[in-house]
Design an enzyme around this catalytic site. Structure first.
Site, PDB file in Angstrom:
ATOM      1  N   GLY A  17       0.804  -1.228   0.000  1.00 50.95           N
ATOM      2  CA  GLY A  17       0.000   0.000   0.000  1.00 50.95           C
ATOM      3  C   GLY A  17       0.834   1.273   0.000  1.00 50.95           C
ATOM      4  N   ASP A  97     -13.660  -1.072  11.648  1.00 50.55           N
ATOM      5  CA  ASP A  97     -14.841  -0.212  11.638  1.00 50.55           C
ATOM      6  C   ASP A  97     -16.094  -0.887  12.203  1.00 50.55           C
ATOM      7  OD1 ASP A  97     -13.073   1.396  10.284  1.00 50.55           O
ATOM      8  OD2 ASP A  97     -14.123   1.354   8.367  1.00 50.55           O
ATOM      9  N   TYR A 155     -10.935   4.813  14.834  1.00 54.39           N
ATOM     10  CA  TYR A 155      -9.960   5.261  13.833  1.00 54.39           C
ATOM     11  C   TYR A 155      -9.824   6.788  13.858  1.00 54.39           C
ATOM     12  CZ  TYR A 155      -7.829   5.419   9.129  1.00 54.39           C
ATOM     13  OH  TYR A 155      -6.992   5.632   8.050  1.00 54.39           O
TER      14      TYR A 155
HETATM   15  N1  NAD Z   1      -5.974   3.921   1.932  1.00 58.94           N
HETATM   16  C1  NAD Z   1      -6.649   4.980   2.337  1.00 58.94           C
HETATM   17  O1  NAD Z   1      -7.639   5.372   1.727  1.00 58.94           O
HETATM   18  C2  NAD Z   1      -6.186   5.752   3.557  1.00 58.94           C
HETATM   19  C3  NAD Z   1      -6.856   6.952   3.847  1.00 58.94           C
HETATM   20  C4  NAD Z   1      -6.452   7.690   4.953  1.00 58.94           C
HETATM   21  C5  NAD Z   1      -5.396   7.258   5.734  1.00 58.94           C
HETATM   22  N2  NAD Z   1      -4.757   6.086   5.417  1.00 58.94           N
HETATM   23  C6  NAD Z   1      -3.640   5.683   6.293  1.00 58.94           C
HETATM   24  O2  NAD Z   1      -2.517   5.374   5.493  1.00 58.94           O
HETATM   25  C7  NAD Z   1      -1.702   4.401   6.153  1.00 58.94           C
HETATM   26  C8  NAD Z   1      -1.403   3.244   5.214  1.00 58.94           C
HETATM   27  O3  NAD Z   1      -2.623   2.638   4.840  1.00 58.94           O
HETATM   28  P1  NAD Z   1      -2.808   1.694   3.563  1.00 58.94           P
HETATM   29  O4  NAD Z   1      -4.053   2.132   2.883  1.00 58.94           O
HETATM   30  O5  NAD Z   1      -1.540   1.600   2.781  1.00 58.94           O
HETATM   31  O6  NAD Z   1      -3.151   0.324   4.313  1.00 58.94           O
HETATM   32  P2  NAD Z   1      -2.716  -1.178   4.037  1.00 58.94           P
HETATM   33  O7  NAD Z   1      -3.620  -1.987   4.884  1.00 58.94           O
HETATM   34  O8  NAD Z   1      -2.650  -1.457   2.563  1.00 58.94           O
HETATM   35  O9  NAD Z   1      -1.220  -1.229   4.617  1.00 58.94           O
HETATM   36  C9  NAD Z   1      -0.954  -1.045   5.980  1.00 58.94           C
HETATM   37  C10 NAD Z   1       0.357  -1.753   6.313  1.00 58.94           C
HETATM   38  O10 NAD Z   1       0.589  -1.569   7.722  1.00 58.94           O
HETATM   39  C11 NAD Z   1       0.990  -2.815   8.274  1.00 58.94           C
HETATM   40  N3  NAD Z   1       0.647  -2.875   9.703  1.00 58.94           N
HETATM   41  C12 NAD Z   1      -0.561  -2.999  10.274  1.00 58.94           C
HETATM   42  N4  NAD Z   1      -0.454  -3.057  11.616  1.00 58.94           N
HETATM   43  C13 NAD Z   1       0.858  -2.961  11.890  1.00 58.94           C
HETATM   44  C14 NAD Z   1       1.610  -2.963  13.108  1.00 58.94           C
HETATM   45  N5  NAD Z   1       1.016  -3.117  14.297  1.00 58.94           N
HETATM   46  N6  NAD Z   1       2.955  -2.831  13.039  1.00 58.94           N
HETATM   47  C15 NAD Z   1       3.573  -2.709  11.825  1.00 58.94           C
HETATM   48  N7  NAD Z   1       2.918  -2.718  10.648  1.00 58.94           N
HETATM   49  C16 NAD Z   1       1.577  -2.836  10.685  1.00 58.94           C
HETATM   50  C17 NAD Z   1       0.217  -3.869   7.480  1.00 58.94           C
HETATM   51  O11 NAD Z   1       0.814  -5.165   7.601  1.00 58.94           O
HETATM   52  C18 NAD Z   1       0.299  -3.266   6.069  1.00 58.94           C
HETATM   53  O12 NAD Z   1       1.475  -3.702   5.388  1.00 58.94           O
HETATM   54  C19 NAD Z   1      -2.488   3.991   7.413  1.00 58.94           C
HETATM   55  O13 NAD Z   1      -1.995   4.709   8.533  1.00 58.94           O
HETATM   56  C20 NAD Z   1      -3.906   4.429   7.088  1.00 58.94           C
HETATM   57  O14 NAD Z   1      -4.653   4.682   8.270  1.00 58.94           O
HETATM   58  C21 NAD Z   1      -5.131   5.326   4.362  1.00 58.94           C
END
Ligand code: NAD
Length: 248
Positions: A17, A97, A155
């Site tokens: 991601g 959620d 969240y």
């Molecule tokens: N995708 C969206 O639309 C969106 C929107 C707003 C904010 N975000 C934020 O962006 C960030 C990345 O999200 P994403 O969409 O790439 O999500 P994703 O689920 O694709 O990736 C998240 C990564 O974090 C890792 N992870 C989870 N818990 C962990 C822990 N305890 N220790 C270490 N690693 C851990 C997972 O294994 C995964 O590789 C997050 O903080 C998310 O809240 C995402």
């Protein structure tokens, strides 16, 4: 193109991601070393090997950011191997959620533990050394949901806490040439977004002013700017990167 050739960067949640795209962005911009941390140890190692097949710029560690002892051990190893950390991107995050009246205490707590305390745990391992070296960049990945979102009391609260932490740490650190900023992504096409029920995904897409969601690369570009020398005067900021979606 930024010059990260003397910089050591650490990115949490980097197996996939947005975190993966950020690590890839650092490599594209000639970073000295980028350290990928993720709780999914196998995937983060595979990701690092894919992004850096020659093994010259990327290192990967299994690390659960919500586990303070684990974080302490991993950062000790990073400092032993690399000597310094210049840039920390606190990106690891989860969502669990549910409407608040149906949410379990565990659902609430686990999200705050990863999203907020994960950020605090990693920042606390680098801040003293950044003050000593009089250079640092900390970029915390928050969310537009920090301002309120149905089904996301956990969240939303965790990300609002990240925002407050960011602003206060920036005030404390500015004199030491350390910047601390947060980015609030809108919807970005990753597994987290795809975990939404299809009808909600489609409704959000229809409601987006651009009629599309962002890509991990587009989010990574904002992180790279904040991490760069060119971003030095942007400090204590909460930057919305959402293509005008849910601007609050
Ligand atoms: N995708 C969206 O639309 C969106 C929107 C707003 C904010 N975000 C934020 O962006 C960030 C990345 O999200 P994403 O969409 O790439 O999500 P994703 O689920 O694709 O990736 C998240 C990564 O974090 C890792 N992870 C989870 N818990 C962990 C822990 N305890 N220790 C270490 N690693 C851990 C997972 O294994 C995964 O590789 C997050 O903080 C998310 O809240 C995402």
């Amino acid at each position: 193109m930024y010059d990260f050739s003397s910089r050591v960067a650490v990115v949490t949640g980097a197996a996939q991601g947005i975190g993966r795209a950020i690590a890839e962005g650092f490599i594209r911009n000639d970073v000295k070393t980028v350290v990928l941390l993720d709780y999914n140890g196998d995937l983060v190692k595979a990701t690092a090997a894919e992004l850096d097949p020659e093994g010259k710029r990327a290192l990967a560690f299994k690390c659960d950011v919500s586990d303070k002892e684990n974080v302490r051990g991993v950062f000790a190893e990073i400092y032993e191997k690399l000597g310094r950390v210049d840039i920390l991107v606190n990106n690891a995050g989860i969502n669990r959620d549910a409407m608040f009246h149906k949410m379990t205490a565990d659902q609430f707590r686990s999200v705050v533990e990863v999203n907020f305390f994960g950020t605090v745990n990693c920042a606390s391992e680098v801040i003293l050394k950044m003050r000593e070296q009089e250079f640092g960049r900390i970029i915390n990945i928050s969310s537009v949901s920090a301002h309120g979102s149905v089904g996301q009391t956990n969240y939303s609260a965790s990300k609002a806490a990240v925002n407050g932490f960011t602003r206060s740490l920036a005030l404390e650190s500015a004199r030491k040439n350390i910047t601390v900023n947060a980015i609030e992504p809108g919807f970005i096409e990753t597994d987290m977004l795809r975990s939404m029920p299809e009808e909600i995904y489609n409704a959000k897409l229809k409601a987006h002013p651009a009629q599309k969601f962002g890509s991990p690369d587009q989010l990574a570009n904002a992180v790279l700017f904040l991490a760069s020398d060119e971003g030095a005067w942007v400090n204590g900021n909460i930057m919305i990167v959402s293509g005008a979606g849910r601007v609050v």
